[in-house]
Design a protein around this motif. Structure first.
Motif, short mmCIF file in Angstrom:
data_model
loop_
_atom_site.label_atom_id
_atom_site.label_comp_id
_atom_site.label_asym_id
_atom_site.label_seq_id
_atom_site.Cartn_x
_atom_site.Cartn_y
_atom_site.Cartn_z
N ASP A 9 0.84 -1.18 0.00
CA ASP A 9 0.00 0.00 0.00
C ASP A 9 0.89 1.24 0.00
OD1 ASP A 9 -1.77 2.14 0.85
OD2 ASP A 9 -3.15 0.59 1.56
N ILE A 10 0.54 2.25 -0.80
CA ILE A 10 1.35 3.48 -0.85
C ILE A 10 1.22 4.31 0.43
CG2 ILE A 10 1.36 3.64 -3.36
CD1 ILE A 10 -0.85 5.80 -3.08
N CYS A 11 0.32 3.91 1.30
CA CYS A 11 0.17 4.60 2.58
C CYS A 11 0.95 3.92 3.70
CB CYS A 11 -1.31 4.69 2.98
SG CYS A 11 -2.30 5.69 1.85
N GLU A 12 1.68 2.85 3.36
CA GLU A 12 2.41 2.09 4.38
C GLU A 12 3.91 2.29 4.24
OE1 GLU A 12 1.10 -1.91 3.89
OE2 GLU A 12 -0.88 -1.54 4.79
N ALA A 13 4.59 2.37 5.37
CA ALA A 13 6.03 2.63 5.39
C ALA A 13 6.83 1.55 4.68
CB ALA A 13 6.50 2.77 6.84
N VAL A 63 -10.33 9.38 0.44
CA VAL A 63 -9.76 9.77 -0.85
C VAL A 63 -8.54 10.68 -0.66
CG1 VAL A 63 -10.18 11.03 -3.00
CG2 VAL A 63 -11.93 9.49 -2.09
N LEU A 64 -8.67 11.67 0.20
CA LEU A 64 -7.57 12.62 0.39
C LEU A 64 -6.40 11.99 1.14
CD1 LEU A 64 -9.77 15.72 1.11
CD2 LEU A 64 -8.07 15.57 -0.70
N SER A 65 -6.68 11.12 2.08
CA SER A 65 -5.60 10.45 2.82
C SER A 65 -4.75 9.61 1.88
CB SER A 65 -6.18 9.57 3.93
OG SER A 65 -6.84 10.34 4.90
N VAL A 66 -5.40 8.86 1.02
CA VAL A 66 -4.66 7.98 0.10
C VAL A 66 -3.95 8.79 -0.98
CG1 VAL A 66 -4.88 6.17 -1.63
CG2 VAL A 66 -6.16 6.00 0.51
N ASN A 67 -4.66 9.71 -1.62
CA ASN A 67 -4.10 10.40 -2.77
C ASN A 67 -3.14 11.53 -2.40
OD1 ASN A 67 -5.81 8.70 -4.09
ND2 ASN A 67 -7.08 10.27 -5.02
N LEU A 68 -3.53 12.35 -1.45
CA LEU A 68 -2.74 13.55 -1.15
C LEU A 68 -1.67 13.30 -0.09
CD1 LEU A 68 -2.19 16.56 -1.47
CD2 LEU A 68 -4.02 16.99 0.19
N ASN A 69 -2.05 12.71 1.04
CA ASN A 69 -1.07 12.56 2.12
C ASN A 69 0.15 11.75 1.68
OD1 ASN A 69 -2.94 13.92 3.61
ND2 ASN A 69 -3.21 12.34 5.18
N SER A 70 -0.08 10.69 0.93
CA SER A 70 1.03 9.85 0.50
C SER A 70 1.93 10.57 -0.51
CB SER A 70 0.50 8.55 -0.13
OG SER A 70 -0.23 8.83 -1.31
N LYS A 76 3.18 13.55 -0.52
CA LYS A 76 4.30 14.25 0.12
C LYS A 76 5.46 13.27 0.36
CE LYS A 76 6.19 17.92 2.01
NZ LYS A 76 5.53 18.69 3.08
N ASP A 77 5.12 12.04 0.70
CA ASP A 77 6.16 11.03 0.92
C ASP A 77 6.87 10.67 -0.39
OD1 ASP A 77 5.75 10.81 3.69
OD2 ASP A 77 4.06 9.45 3.38
#
Length: 315
Positions: free
Chosen positions: A63-67, A98-105, A107-108
């Motif tokens: 997952d792109i939201c996982e370290a 939607v914003l957590s997955v698309n936007l927050n990631s 920046k990483d």
């Protein structure tokens, strides 16, 4: 070169991976398809193993939201990152998700690109324009749903780094072509109409479809635009044909190619409030211009539509 493609088992990502694998070392990061669904009932992830049957590179399921996914990418040390992974459903209205997955990631990914000195090419979307008059031009946006808003915010974030790294956002208009079948309900109407016609069903058009226009863009042009993005300066660019065509045009072209004459079936449009009724890309003279007219793209796509109908559609 060493290339990371996020969402590489999906529609655009898999086409990029297959086009680049012969000359480059490719690592795909993809969550892959599961039974998880969004609030609207549609699948959360479209990555499918069948899109990668001819892939020769490396696949990491993450997952792109996982370290852990970023640990794998940092270890790989990419020269180029093609970031395609996202919740791409325009009818998903859980703003937090939607914003957590698309936007927050995102920046990483920018931090990763800076650390690895990578070029970062990412998927934006023509949905950011909403009802802005055609031809839609970068700098004039009016998003109508959370997905579109997430992409606009990604673009604004990217702009802050134009002088720090090579970063390019590509605003895709309506894309159709090989490897979109597993997107289900969100697959292009080129494929959906094609399968309806091959099934002997009347093609289902929204009422007023002859007045609804889209800039339909063939997947091969999208792949070439991504490659062109490696050579251009940092910026946000439209990826489209630059021409607006109706959904009725698609049906007429398909029926001509298939030799059919099925009557249209008109249905009510349930997405009126968040619907774009006319899209047409304003194309930068300094960026990529597509090679495929709608007729040419559909004709090139026909063998694959027939294969899907025979091998996948009723499976």
């Amino acid at each position: 070169m060493r290339i990371v493609i996020t969402g590489g088992a999906g529609f655009i990502g898999s086409n990029l991976a297959l086009a680049l694998q012969e000359k480059h070392e490719v690592l795909i990061i993809d969550k892959m398809r599961s039974d998880k669904r969004l609030d609207n009932g549609n699948l959360e992830s479209f990555g499918h193993f069948k899109n990668l049957l001819d892939f020769k590179g490396e696949l990491f399921v993450g997952d792109i939201c996982e370290a852990k996914s970023f640990d794998v990418m940092r270890e790989f040390k990419p020269d180029i990152i093609f970031h395609q992974a996202a919740i791409s459903d325009t009818t998903a209205y859980n703003q937090t998700q939607v914003l957590s997955v698309n936007l927050n990631s995102f920046k990483d990914f920018i931090k990763l690109a800076i650390k690895c000195d990578s070029k970062l090419i990412y998927a934006s979307s023509a949905s950011v324009y909403g009802d802005m008059p055609s031809p839609q031009k970068v700098g004039f946006e009016e998003p109508k749903n959370p997905y579109a808003f997430s992409k606009l915010m990604m673009d604004k974030l990217a702009q802050k780094y134009f002088n720090e790294l090579h970063i390019v956002g590509l605003r895709y208009f309506n894309i159709y072509g090989k490897n979109e079948f597993f997107k289900g309900k969100t697959a292009s109407m080129v494929l959906q109409f094609g399968l309806q016609i091959l099934s002997g069903k009347n093609p289902r058009l929204f009422e007023g479809s002859e007045k609804i226009y889209r800039d339909f863009t063939y997947i091969k042009d999208v792949v070439n635009a991504n490659l062109r993005a490696l050579e251009t300066k940092s910026g946000i660019y439209n990826v489209g044909s630059g021409k607006a065509r109706s959904f009725k045009d698609i049906v007429d072209i398909l029926q001509k190619e298939f030799g059919t004459n099925l009557a249209y079936k008109w249905i009510e449009n349930p997405y009126k409030k968040a619907y774009q009724f006319h899209t047409q890309a304003h194309l930068s003279e300094n960026f990529y211009k597509g090679e495929f007219e709608l007729e040419d793209g559909i004709k090139d796509y026909l063998p694959e539509i027939k294969r899907i109908f025979e091998k996948e559609y009723n499976a």
